[in-house]
Design a protein around this motif. Structure first.
Motif, short mmCIF file in Angstrom:
data_model
loop_
_atom_site.label_atom_id
_atom_site.label_comp_id
_atom_site.label_asym_id
_atom_site.label_seq_id
_atom_site.Cartn_x
_atom_site.Cartn_y
_atom_site.Cartn_z
N ILE A 109 45.04 -11.69 34.03
CA ILE A 109 43.88 -12.58 33.87
C ILE A 109 43.61 -12.83 32.39
O ILE A 109 43.42 -13.96 31.95
CB ILE A 109 42.62 -11.96 34.54
CG1 ILE A 109 42.84 -11.81 36.05
CG2 ILE A 109 41.37 -12.82 34.26
CD1 ILE A 109 41.65 -11.27 36.82
N LEU A 110 43.68 -11.75 31.62
CA LEU A 110 43.37 -11.88 30.19
C LEU A 110 44.35 -12.82 29.49
O LEU A 110 43.94 -13.67 28.70
CB LEU A 110 43.39 -10.50 29.52
CG LEU A 110 42.29 -9.53 29.99
CD1 LEU A 110 42.50 -8.14 29.41
CD2 LEU A 110 40.88 -10.04 29.63
N THR A 111 45.64 -12.70 29.81
CA THR A 111 46.61 -13.60 29.14
C THR A 111 46.51 -15.02 29.71
O THR A 111 46.74 -15.99 28.99
CB THR A 111 48.07 -13.11 29.27
OG1 THR A 111 48.39 -13.03 30.67
CG2 THR A 111 48.28 -11.77 28.62
N GLY A 112 46.17 -15.12 30.99
CA GLY A 112 45.98 -16.45 31.59
C GLY A 112 44.91 -17.23 30.84
O GLY A 112 45.05 -18.42 30.58
N GLY A 166 58.21 -19.09 24.48
CA GLY A 166 58.97 -18.69 25.66
C GLY A 166 58.34 -17.57 26.47
O GLY A 166 57.19 -17.66 26.90
N ASP A 167 59.12 -16.49 26.64
CA ASP A 167 58.70 -15.38 27.49
C ASP A 167 57.49 -14.60 26.96
O ASP A 167 56.91 -13.78 27.66
CB ASP A 167 59.84 -14.37 27.69
CG ASP A 167 60.88 -14.92 28.65
OD1 ASP A 167 60.58 -15.96 29.28
OD2 ASP A 167 61.97 -14.32 28.75
N GLN A 168 57.17 -14.84 25.69
CA GLN A 168 55.96 -14.18 25.17
C GLN A 168 54.72 -14.70 25.90
O GLN A 168 53.68 -14.07 25.92
CB GLN A 168 55.79 -14.48 23.67
CG GLN A 168 56.86 -13.85 22.80
CD GLN A 168 56.70 -14.29 21.35
OE1 GLN A 168 56.49 -15.47 21.06
NE2 GLN A 168 56.80 -13.34 20.44
N ILE A 169 54.85 -15.89 26.47
CA ILE A 169 53.73 -16.48 27.22
C ILE A 169 53.87 -16.02 28.67
O ILE A 169 54.92 -16.20 29.29
CB ILE A 169 53.76 -18.03 27.16
CG1 ILE A 169 53.90 -18.50 25.71
CG2 ILE A 169 52.52 -18.63 27.82
CD1 ILE A 169 54.30 -19.96 25.57
N SER A 170 52.82 -15.38 29.20
CA SER A 170 52.94 -14.81 30.54
C SER A 170 53.15 -15.91 31.58
O SER A 170 52.80 -17.08 31.36
CB SER A 170 51.67 -14.02 30.88
OG SER A 170 50.59 -14.92 31.06
#
Ligand SMILES: [Fe+2]
Length: 317
Positions: free
Chosen positions: A231-234, A253-257
Motif C-alpha cells: 500500500i505504501l509503495t502504491g 524498472g523493478d524498483q517500482i513495485s
C-alpha cells in the motif's frame, strides 16, 4: 428531554430477507413527526417490502447510526452477491456508496475510521467484478466523466481491481491492491485546493507543489499506522516512470513495485479519458492508443497490454 434526531437513509439497502438491528422510521406528509416503520430486531419480510415501495424516504435515529453503518457494510457485499439485482443497479449503488465513503475520507484523511470505512467498499467492488463478467462495463458507464480527486480515486480503484484480477491477483492480495488504489492520491488532500481544482494548466510552481502529493500521501498513510509495503509503495510510487524521471524518488524498472505500476497505468487511463476544465475527454480507444504510442518510457508496457486485453475481454462479454 433531549429531542431525538433522525437521519435519512438509502432505502434501496433495505432488501427483503435482511435482518435489521435498528428502528426504521418514516415521516408524515408535513414532515412534522416520525412514526415507526419497522422495529429493531426484525426481518424485512415481503409485506414490509411491498409497503416500502410506497414510501419515499426512510429514517433512522442518529443514536443508532453506528449499528446502521455495520448493517450497510454487510448489505453492500450481500447486494453485490445477489443474482436477482441487475449488474447495472448493483454497480450504481456500490458506486454511490463508494463516493460517500471516499468523500469523507478526503475531508478528514487523518481519521483512521474514515480510511477503514473504505475497505467494505473495495470488497464490494471486488465482489461484483469477480462475479459478474459485465460488471466493469457497467461500472465504466457510470464512472464520473468529470475529474475530481474522489471520483478519480474510485475510477482508478475499479480499473485497478479489474486489471489485478485479470493478472491473477486474488483474495486478500486483491483487497490490499484495492486499498492502495483508493488511497493512491490521498496526499492531494494536503495540496492547495486552488491548485487541485484549477481551471487550466498548472504553472511550473503549482506543478512543483502538486508533485508533493505522493510523498504527502505516504506520510499520511504512515501516520495512520498503515505498514503494508504494497500500500505504501502504491501511494508513493504511482508517478514513477519505468525508465526513470518520475517522482518523488526517480526510480526505474523493478524498483517500482508491481502495485505502483498497475495503479500508475490505471491513473493515466482515467486522467486521459475524463474531462478536465482545459481538455475534452478522450475515448477509451484514443487513451489506450496514446498510452501505447507515447508512454513507452513512462508506463510498464506489459501492464498496458494486459489492461488493453482486459478491457477488450470486458467489451466482448
Ligand atoms: Fe497521483
Amino acid at each position: 428531554m433531549k429531542q431525538k434526531k433522525y437521519k435519512r437513509i438509502d432505502k434501496r439497502l433495505i432488501t427483503e430477507g435482511s435482518q435489521i438491528d435498528f428502528n426504521l422510521f418514516l415521516t408524515n406528509e408535513t414532515k412534522t413527526h416520525m412514526t415507526l416503520f419497522l422495529q429493531s430486531d426484525s426481518a424485512v419480510d415481503g409485506n414490509a417490502k411491498v409497503r416500502l415501495r410506497e414510501i419515499e424516504t426512510l429514517y433512522i435515529s442518529e443514536e443508532e447510526e453506528d449499528r446502521y453503518k455495520v448493517f450497510v457494510d454487510k448489505q453492500l457485499q450481500s447486494i453485490a452477491r445477489n443474482r436477482e439485482i441487475s449488474t447495472e443497479q448493483k454497480a450504481r449503488l456500490v458506486y454511490e456508496k463508494a463516493t460517500e465513503a471516499i468523500d469523507s475520507m478526503f475531508k478528514n484523511p487523518e481519521s483512521l475510521e474514515n480510511v477503514k470505512n473504505v475497505q467494505p467498499v473495495v470488497n464490494s467492488f471486488i465482489e461484483i467484478i469477480l462475479n459478474d463478467s459485465s460488471a466493469v462495463e457497467s461500472l465504466m458507464k457510470i464512472t464520473a466523466h468529470d475529474y475530481y480527486t474522489h471520483t478519480h480515486s474510485i475510477n482508478v480503484s475499479i480499473y485497478t481491481l479489474s486489471l489485478g484480477a485479470f493478472l491473477g491477483i486474488s483474495g486478500k492480495e486483491l483487497e490490499v491492491l484495492g486499498m492502495a488504489a483508493v488511497l493512491h492520491d490521498l496526499g492531494k488532500s494536503k495540496v492547495d485546493y486552488e491548485i487541485i481544482n484549477k481551471n487550466g494548466k498548472l504553472t511550473d510552481e503549482e506543478f512543483a507543489q502538486m508533485k508533493h502529493h505522493p510523498s504527502l500521501g505516504h506520510e499520511i498513510a504512515l501516520a495512520l499506522g498503515i505498514t503494508d509495503e504494497r500500500i505504501l509503495t502504491g501511494i508513493r510510487h504511482h508517478h514513477e516512470k519505468i525508465e526513470g524521471g518520475g517522482y518523488p524518488d526517480n526510480l526505474k524498472g523493478d524498483q517500482i513495485s508491481q502495485f505502483a505500476r498497475i495503479i500508475g497505468t490505471c491513473d493515466v487511463f482515467d486522467a486521459l479519458s475524463t474531462k478536465r476544465s482545459y481538455k475534452d475527454p478522450m475515448t477509451s480507444f484514443e487513451s489506450l492508443q496514446l498510452m501505447k504510442q507515447q508512454m513507452v518510457g513512462h508506463l510498464d508496457m506489459d501492464i498496458v497490454n494486459s489492461f488493453i486485453k482486459m478491457l477488450h475481454k470486458q467489451g466482448k462479454s
